[in-house]
Design a protein around this motif. Sequence first.
Motif, short mmCIF file in Angstrom:
data_model
loop_
_atom_site.label_atom_id
_atom_site.label_comp_id
_atom_site.label_asym_id
_atom_site.label_seq_id
_atom_site.Cartn_x
_atom_site.Cartn_y
_atom_site.Cartn_z
N VAL A 1 27.43 -63.53 5.93
CA VAL A 1 28.31 -62.73 6.88
C VAL A 1 28.34 -61.29 6.77
O VAL A 1 28.45 -60.61 7.40
N LEU A 2 28.46 -60.90 5.40
CA LEU A 2 28.72 -59.45 4.85
C LEU A 2 27.31 -58.95 5.19
O LEU A 2 27.33 -57.49 5.70
N THR A 3 26.14 -59.23 4.95
CA THR A 3 24.84 -58.69 5.36
C THR A 3 24.84 -58.68 6.71
O THR A 3 24.63 -57.39 7.12
N HIS A 4 25.16 -59.59 7.59
CA HIS A 4 25.17 -59.34 8.95
C HIS A 4 26.03 -58.35 9.62
O HIS A 4 25.51 -57.67 10.46
N LEU A 5 27.12 -58.08 9.04
CA LEU A 5 28.15 -57.20 9.66
C LEU A 5 27.95 -55.95 9.18
O LEU A 5 28.34 -54.81 9.84
N SER A 6 27.51 -55.57 8.20
CA SER A 6 27.00 -54.17 7.55
C SER A 6 26.61 -53.36 8.72
O SER A 6 25.55 -53.75 9.46
N GLY A 7 27.10 -52.08 8.68
CA GLY A 7 26.81 -51.03 9.78
C GLY A 7 27.55 -50.70 10.69
O GLY A 7 28.79 -50.96 10.39
N SER A 8 27.12 -50.26 11.70
CA SER A 8 27.87 -49.82 12.93
C SER A 8 27.88 -50.38 14.20
O SER A 8 26.76 -51.06 14.64
N TRP A 9 29.12 -50.70 14.81
CA TRP A 9 28.97 -51.57 16.07
C TRP A 9 29.99 -51.10 16.92
O TRP A 9 31.17 -50.21 16.84
N ARG A 10 29.55 -50.77 18.18
CA ARG A 10 30.46 -50.35 19.57
C ARG A 10 31.25 -51.71 19.66
O ARG A 10 30.80 -52.66 19.75
N VAL A 11 32.65 -51.28 19.90
CA VAL A 11 33.68 -52.05 20.10
C VAL A 11 34.30 -52.08 21.60
O VAL A 11 34.88 -50.91 21.87
N THR A 12 34.59 -53.12 22.25
CA THR A 12 35.32 -53.21 23.41
C THR A 12 36.31 -54.29 23.38
O THR A 12 35.90 -55.43 22.94
N GLN B 1 49.96 -62.95 23.69
CA GLN B 1 48.70 -62.21 23.91
C GLN B 1 47.40 -62.93 23.68
O GLN B 1 47.28 -63.83 23.08
N LEU B 2 46.52 -62.35 24.55
CA LEU B 2 45.31 -62.67 24.22
C LEU B 2 44.22 -61.46 24.16
O LEU B 2 44.16 -60.49 25.02
N LEU B 3 43.58 -61.41 22.97
CA LEU B 3 42.79 -60.28 22.73
C LEU B 3 41.13 -60.69 22.41
O LEU B 3 40.64 -61.54 21.81
N ILE B 4 40.39 -60.21 23.30
CA ILE B 4 38.93 -60.46 23.29
C ILE B 4 38.29 -59.31 22.99
O ILE B 4 38.30 -58.15 23.64
N THR B 5 37.53 -59.40 22.13
CA THR B 5 36.71 -58.26 21.36
C THR B 5 35.18 -58.48 21.33
O THR B 5 34.84 -59.33 20.76
N ASP B 6 34.45 -57.81 22.10
CA ASP B 6 33.06 -57.85 22.10
C ASP B 6 32.33 -56.76 21.22
O ASP B 6 32.68 -55.63 21.08
N TYR B 7 31.43 -56.81 20.12
CA TYR B 7 30.85 -56.07 19.26
C TYR B 7 29.43 -56.03 19.47
O TYR B 7 28.73 -56.98 19.73
N THR B 8 28.85 -54.96 19.79
CA THR B 8 27.23 -54.64 20.00
C THR B 8 26.83 -53.36 18.89
O THR B 8 27.33 -52.66 18.75
N ARG B 9 25.57 -54.14 18.01
CA ARG B 9 25.01 -53.28 17.20
C ARG B 9 24.81 -51.75 17.56
O ARG B 9 24.20 -51.80 18.56
N MET B 10 25.16 -50.79 16.92
CA MET B 10 24.69 -49.49 17.03
C MET B 10 23.40 -49.12 16.30
O MET B 10 23.00 -49.57 15.59
N PRO B 11 22.66 -48.34 16.93
CA PRO B 11 21.46 -48.01 16.35
C PRO B 11 21.59 -47.49 15.11
O PRO B 11 22.65 -46.84 14.72
N GLU B 12 20.59 -47.46 14.27
CA GLU B 12 20.80 -47.20 12.60
C GLU B 12 21.31 -45.74 12.55
O GLU B 12 21.78 -45.36 11.57
N ALA B 13 20.91 -44.92 13.37
CA ALA B 13 21.07 -43.53 13.34
C ALA B 13 22.68 -43.22 13.12
O ALA B 13 23.19 -42.25 12.49
N PHE B 14 23.43 -44.06 13.71
CA PHE B 14 24.82 -43.92 13.94
C PHE B 14 25.53 -44.67 12.61
O PHE B 14 26.70 -44.15 12.33
N ALA B 15 24.87 -45.47 11.90
CA ALA B 15 25.41 -46.26 10.67
C ALA B 15 25.81 -45.30 9.60
O ALA B 15 26.80 -45.63 8.97
N THR B 16 25.45 -43.96 9.46
CA THR B 16 25.80 -43.28 8.39
C THR B 16 26.79 -42.25 8.84
O THR B 16 27.24 -41.70 7.89
N GLN B 17 26.98 -42.12 10.06
CA GLN B 17 28.14 -41.20 10.34
C GLN B 17 29.51 -41.95 10.28
O GLN B 17 29.67 -43.03 11.05
#
Length: 167
Positions: free
Chosen positions: A10-21, A137-153
């Motif tokens: 899971v830690l390897t998979h989640l590493s990086g940047s994700w767009r969140v809604t 409450q009900l909270l639903i969060t969708d994560y979409t991986r962002m391009p690698e260029a954004f991961a360092t910002q």
Amino acid sequence: MGVFRPVPDVLTHLSGSWRVTRSVRDLASGAEGEFTGRAVFSPLNDGGLLHRESGSFLWQGVRRPAERTLRFLPGLTPGTADVRFTDGRPFHDLDLTDGHWQTHHPCAADLYRGEFEVYDEDHWRTTWRVGGPAKDQLLITDYTRMPEAFATQPPASGSSGPDDRRP
């Protein structure tokens, strides 16, 4: 969706940047809100990840900055995680080796029930159902991986808002 993608680590998979809604619905009042932003999972010295989420939260017509920070530490079983608040308090466990996980977190008299689903390498979802005397409450969060260029910002910093409430 029904078909989940197994995640060996899971830690390897989640590493990086994700767009969140995130959609937030107060089931008692019918009020609805939405958080949009970014989550960055960056390495910690202890082998875990620092999860920093920032963006804006729209609630009852008012948009304001919101952020939260969590620590995803290596779990007891290889490939899993122990999720904690920044002050070290436990939040929940996380095991996505089957691509799907259910967990819970008691918070005072309220209970947070979480479900995690991984659809593919670049898409996953969390659903939290919060019930008790203080919240419904009900909270639903969708994560979409962002391009690698954004991961360092680093994500833009903002003041804490309603999305930063600690359970």
